[in-house]
Design a protein around this motif. Structure first.
Motif, short mmCIF file in Angstrom:
data_model
loop_
_atom_site.label_atom_id
_atom_site.label_comp_id
_atom_site.label_asym_id
_atom_site.label_seq_id
_atom_site.Cartn_x
_atom_site.Cartn_y
_atom_site.Cartn_z
N TYR A 187 45.05 94.01 154.96
CA TYR A 187 46.05 93.34 154.13
C TYR A 187 47.35 94.15 154.08
O TYR A 187 48.44 93.58 154.03
CB TYR A 187 45.52 93.12 152.71
CG TYR A 187 46.45 92.33 151.84
CD1 TYR A 187 46.54 90.94 151.96
CD2 TYR A 187 47.27 92.95 150.91
CE1 TYR A 187 47.40 90.21 151.18
CE2 TYR A 187 48.14 92.22 150.11
CZ TYR A 187 48.20 90.85 150.26
OH TYR A 187 49.07 90.12 149.47
N TYR A 190 49.07 93.35 157.11
CA TYR A 190 49.57 91.98 156.97
C TYR A 190 50.85 91.95 156.13
O TYR A 190 51.80 91.22 156.47
CB TYR A 190 48.49 91.12 156.32
CG TYR A 190 48.94 89.74 155.95
CD1 TYR A 190 48.95 88.71 156.89
CD2 TYR A 190 49.38 89.45 154.66
CE1 TYR A 190 49.37 87.44 156.56
CE2 TYR A 190 49.81 88.18 154.32
CZ TYR A 190 49.80 87.18 155.27
OH TYR A 190 50.23 85.93 154.94
N CYS A 194 53.47 90.14 158.32
CA CYS A 194 53.27 88.69 158.26
C CYS A 194 53.59 88.05 156.91
O CYS A 194 53.76 86.82 156.85
CB CYS A 194 51.81 88.34 158.61
SG CYS A 194 51.19 89.15 160.09
N LEU A 202 48.27 84.13 152.50
CA LEU A 202 48.08 83.54 153.81
C LEU A 202 48.16 82.01 153.78
O LEU A 202 47.66 81.32 154.65
CB LEU A 202 46.72 83.95 154.42
CG LEU A 202 46.55 85.40 154.86
CD1 LEU A 202 46.28 86.31 153.67
CD2 LEU A 202 45.41 85.54 155.86
N LEU A 247 44.35 94.10 161.33
CA LEU A 247 45.03 92.85 161.00
C LEU A 247 44.24 91.64 161.52
O LEU A 247 44.04 90.65 160.79
CB LEU A 247 46.43 92.85 161.61
CG LEU A 247 47.23 91.53 161.48
CD1 LEU A 247 47.53 91.23 160.02
CD2 LEU A 247 48.53 91.61 162.28
N ILE A 251 42.56 88.66 159.19
CA ILE A 251 42.94 87.24 159.28
C ILE A 251 41.73 86.39 159.69
O ILE A 251 41.53 85.29 159.16
CB ILE A 251 44.09 87.06 160.28
CG1 ILE A 251 45.36 87.73 159.75
CG2 ILE A 251 44.35 85.58 160.55
CD1 ILE A 251 46.54 87.67 160.70
#
Length: 271
Positions: A187, A190, A194, A202, A247, A251
């Protein structure tokens, strides 16, 4: 002479002995004005306003206004939509001589003339009669304004896919999506690479798809992060091989198969 001796008390004919109720003035001598403003006319206005307000509140309670995403200056993919009472102007600006190079004409000049005509209606038609058929100027302007507003609003709504907007821009209710393990090492990776595009849970933002339930393997996610997909360019991921593995694992396992995302197979701009 003793005090009060010889004094008599008489009544004044100008002051009535009995108080009369509040009787409205007789307006029969004035054509078109046959009732008192207070309380007759004002009471009618209040009743009409109360009925409209109650009806409006019922409609609002039965069909709540759809909420969309909070304002995000970094999300250029979001297409805003005005509130319902501005949709007629929104639709009007779509026409050839009201938008584009003529935006000033469509956004300022024409609406100004229209509202100005409505404001001037009482001064253009000063007839004493109150019946709509005997006040053609005021009645015509009001009907023209109502028809134009109603038609433009209808045209605007008929071209908007609210179901699609709800799926794309709808606010995610708390507790609706799966719980995200923010303590996972992936995370943190992330967040750095992202989160700005796909949200803190997400869930996806705008045209950037959700990363929940991607149905992709760890190797596929690693490849997308490095090489990109669809509108997502290559080289968006900045980190070591170990961080890339963390990562991809995060995900792939996010939501444990639950969620509403469709992954990135549709050529989204996420990573």
């Amino acid at each position: 002479m003793h005090r009060g001796k010889g004094m008599k008390f008489v009544g004044d004919s100008r002051i009535p002995a009995e108080r009369k109720p509040n009787i409205p003035k007789d307006y029969s001598e004035y054509p078109g004005r046959t009732e008192a403003f207070w309380p007759n006319f004002l009471l009618k206005e209040w009743l009409v306003g109360a009925v409209f307000l109650i009806g409006f509140l019922i409609v609002t309670a039965a069909h709540p206004s759809p909420l969309e995403q909070q304002a995000d200056p970094t999300n250029a993919s979001y297409i805003p939509l005005p509130d319902w009472y501005f949709l007629f102007l929104y639709q009007f600006l779509k026409y050839e001589f009201a938008g584009g190079n003529y935006i000033v004409l469509g956004a300022i000049v024409m609406p100004g003339l229209a509202f100005g005509a409505l404001l001037l209606a009482p001064f253009l038609d000063k007839g004493p009669d109150r019946h709509p058929t005997k006040r053609p100027i005021a009645t015509g302007l009001m009907l023209l304004g109502f028809i134009a507003t109603f038609w433009l609003t209808y045209e605007s709504v008929s071209h908007v896919d609210y179901e699609q907007r709800s799926e794309q821009y709808g606010v995610k209710e708390e507790g609706e999506g799966p719980e995200i393990n923010t303590e996972d090492p992936g995370y943190a990776v992330y967040e750095q690479n992202c989160l700005s595009c796909h949200g803190d849970a997400l869930q996806g933002q705008g045209s950037n798809p959700s990363l929940l339930k991607t149905e992709k393997s760890v190797e596929e996610i690693k490849k997308i992060a490095q090489e990109g997909i669809g509108n997502m360019p290559a080289g968006m991921f900045n980190g070591s091989d170990e961080e890339l593995e963390q990562l991809a694992q995060f995900i792939a396992n996010a939501g444990e198969g639950e969620g509403s995302g469709e992954g990135e197979s549709e050529g989204g701009s996420g990573h």
